[in-house]
Structure formats: C-alpha cells, structure tokens
Design an enzyme around this catalytic site. Structure first.
Site, PDB file in Angstrom:
ATOM      1  CG  ASP A   8      37.752  49.633  51.346  1.00 32.45           C
ATOM      2  OD1 ASP A   8      38.086  48.538  52.055  1.00 32.45           O
ATOM      3  OD2 ASP A   8      36.885  49.704  50.787  1.00 32.45           O
ATOM      4  CG  HIS A   9      36.607  52.034  55.074  1.00 36.49           C
ATOM      5  ND1 HIS A   9      36.723  52.573  53.623  1.00 36.49           N
ATOM      6  CD2 HIS A   9      35.539  51.634  54.912  1.00 36.49           C
ATOM      7  CE1 HIS A   9      35.566  52.524  53.113  1.00 36.49           C
ATOM      8  NE2 HIS A   9      34.806  51.962  54.035  1.00 36.49           N
ATOM      9  CB  CYS A  65      37.050  46.720  49.251  1.00 37.87           C
ATOM     10  SG  CYS A  65      36.271  45.930  47.935  1.00 37.87           S
ATOM     11  N   GLY A  66      35.404  45.359  51.109  1.00 37.25           N
ATOM     12  CA  GLY A  66      34.268  44.687  51.987  1.00 37.25           C
ATOM     13  C   GLY A  66      33.734  43.507  51.240  1.00 37.25           C
ATOM     14  CB  THR A  67      32.089  43.161  48.303  1.00 36.81           C
ATOM     15  OG1 THR A  67      32.429  44.040  47.344  1.00 36.81           O
ATOM     16  CG2 THR A  67      30.627  43.503  49.043  1.00 36.81           C
ATOM     17  N   GLY A  68      35.247  42.726  48.043  1.00 35.93           N
ATOM     18  CA  GLY A  68      36.287  42.548  47.004  1.00 35.93           C
ATOM     19  C   GLY A  68      35.961  42.840  45.633  1.00 35.93           C
ATOM     20  CG  HIS A  98      41.395  26.885  34.525  1.00 32.12           C
ATOM     21  ND1 HIS A  98      40.200  26.370  34.352  1.00 32.12           N
ATOM     22  CD2 HIS A  98      42.414  26.084  34.558  1.00 32.12           C
ATOM     23  CE1 HIS A  98      40.355  25.018  34.703  1.00 32.12           C
ATOM     24  NE2 HIS A  98      41.676  24.755  34.825  1.00 32.12           N
ATOM     25  CG  HIS A 134      43.228  26.874  30.763  1.00 31.31           C
ATOM     26  ND1 HIS A 134      41.775  27.366  30.894  1.00 31.31           N
ATOM     27  CD2 HIS A 134      43.616  25.727  31.237  1.00 31.31           C
ATOM     28  CE1 HIS A 134      41.295  25.990  31.179  1.00 31.31           C
ATOM     29  NE2 HIS A 134      42.403  25.157  31.496  1.00 31.31           N
ATOM     30  NE  ARG A 137      39.044  28.329  26.435  1.00 34.95           N
ATOM     31  CZ  ARG A 137      38.640  27.297  27.119  1.00 34.95           C
ATOM     32  NH1 ARG A 137      38.894  27.138  28.407  1.00 34.95           N
ATOM     33  NH2 ARG A 137      38.286  26.365  26.445  1.00 34.95           N
TER      34      ARG A 137
HETATM   35  C1  RB5 Z   1      32.723  49.883  51.828  1.00 35.13           C
HETATM   36  O1  RB5 Z   1      31.768  50.280  53.009  1.00 35.13           O
HETATM   37  C2  RB5 Z   1      32.474  49.202  50.907  1.00 35.13           C
HETATM   38  O2  RB5 Z   1      31.293  49.583  49.915  1.00 35.13           O
HETATM   39  C3  RB5 Z   1      33.819  48.647  49.955  1.00 35.13           C
HETATM   40  O3  RB5 Z   1      34.523  48.244  50.938  1.00 35.13           O
HETATM   41  C4  RB5 Z   1      33.494  47.766  48.989  1.00 35.13           C
HETATM   42  O4  RB5 Z   1      32.972  46.474  49.214  1.00 35.13           O
HETATM   43  C5  RB5 Z   1      33.112  47.997  47.612  1.00 35.13           C
HETATM   44  O5  RB5 Z   1      32.927  47.341  46.605  1.00 35.13           O
END
Ligand code: RB5
Length: 143
Positions: A8-9, A65-68, A98, A134, A137
């Site tokens: 994403d962005h 993305c920001g947090t993945g 695994h 593994h 599972r």
């Molecule tokens: C975008 O601001 C953020 O929410 C997105 O990249 C992501 O982290 C969502 O899980």
C-alpha cells in the site's frame, strides 16, 4: 518461480528498494502494488496477489504495509497462502523452515531497508523442513 510483490502507500519506498535488490539478483518479478504513494486500501492491493499465490504454489509473495498486519490478514484468507509477518532474519528463517510460508509480510514503517533486504534474502533462500512434525502441522492449517 515468480515473485509477486505488493504494497500500500506506506510501503512504496521500501518496495522499490526490495525490487531493486530482487532485480539485481535476476528474480522474475511482478509488481501488483501501489506506486504513487496515494492512499489506498490494503485489501484492494493484496486480493489479486493472494489469488495468484493460491492458484500457483510455485509463486512466492512479498507484501508490505505500515505494520505488515493488514496485508497479511488479507493474504491469509486464501487457501494455500501462508503469509508470515517478519521483522528479523531469525523469524524469516523460521517461517520458511517451520511454516513453509509462501508470502513474506514486512512492516514497512518499523524496519530499516537494510534489515528488510536481509529478511527477503533469508526468506527466498531457506527451504521448508519437509517430512516431519512441521509438515504435519502445516497440513492442518487450511480448513
Ligand atoms: C496505513 O496508514 C496503514 O494503516 C497500513 O499501511 C497498515 O499498517 C495496515 O495494517
């Protein structure tokens, strides 16, 4: 093996660095991601990637993305897709050995480019430990 990459962005800058690395190593790449940095909804850019991975087990995905987290939640809805969120080389090694992860998810706002490249390298070069507990599972993951 094709590698499909999407973001994403929040992941545009990191995606471009990872792409440069993969192209320099000669991998076959498809880019399904956002490229202009305009705000997009992460499900929209991950559904097409996850569908392709689900339909062809030879492919691997790299998503960010920001947090993945958002991108991996979408990818893991698809049968046969196993996306693992990684922020270290050790975790990248373990999601391959695994969990037989076929999609690597990166938290673009929380890791350095250098660490991301190392994680990608380990993800692509580590094999699944077949034939034991593994595999048993992993075979129980899909409903
Ligand atoms: C975008 O601001 C953020 O929410 C997105 O990249 C992501 O982290 C969502 O899980």
């Amino acid at each position: 093996m094709n590698i499909i990459i999407s973001n994403d962005h929040a992941g545009v800058k990191l995606k471009n660095k990872v792409k440069d690395y993969l192209e320099s190593k000669g991998y076959n790449l498809k880019d399904f991601g956002n490229n202009d940095g305009e705000s997009v909804d992460y499900p929209d850019i991950i559904h097409p990637l996850a569908k392709e991975i689900s339909e062809n087990n030879e492919n691997k995905g790299i998503i960010m993305c920001g947090t993945g987290n958002g991108v991996s939640m979408v990818a893991n809805k698809y049968e046969g897709v196993r996306a693992g969120l990684c922020w270290s080389k050790d975790i990248a090694e373990l999601i391959r050995k695994h969990n037989n992860a076929n999609v690597l998810s990166l938290p673009a706002r929380f890791i350095s480019t250098e660490d991301a490249i190392e994680i990608v390298k380990v993800f692509l070069e580590t094999d699944f430990e077949e034939g034991g507990r593994h595999e048993r599972r992993v075979n129980k993951i899909d409903k």
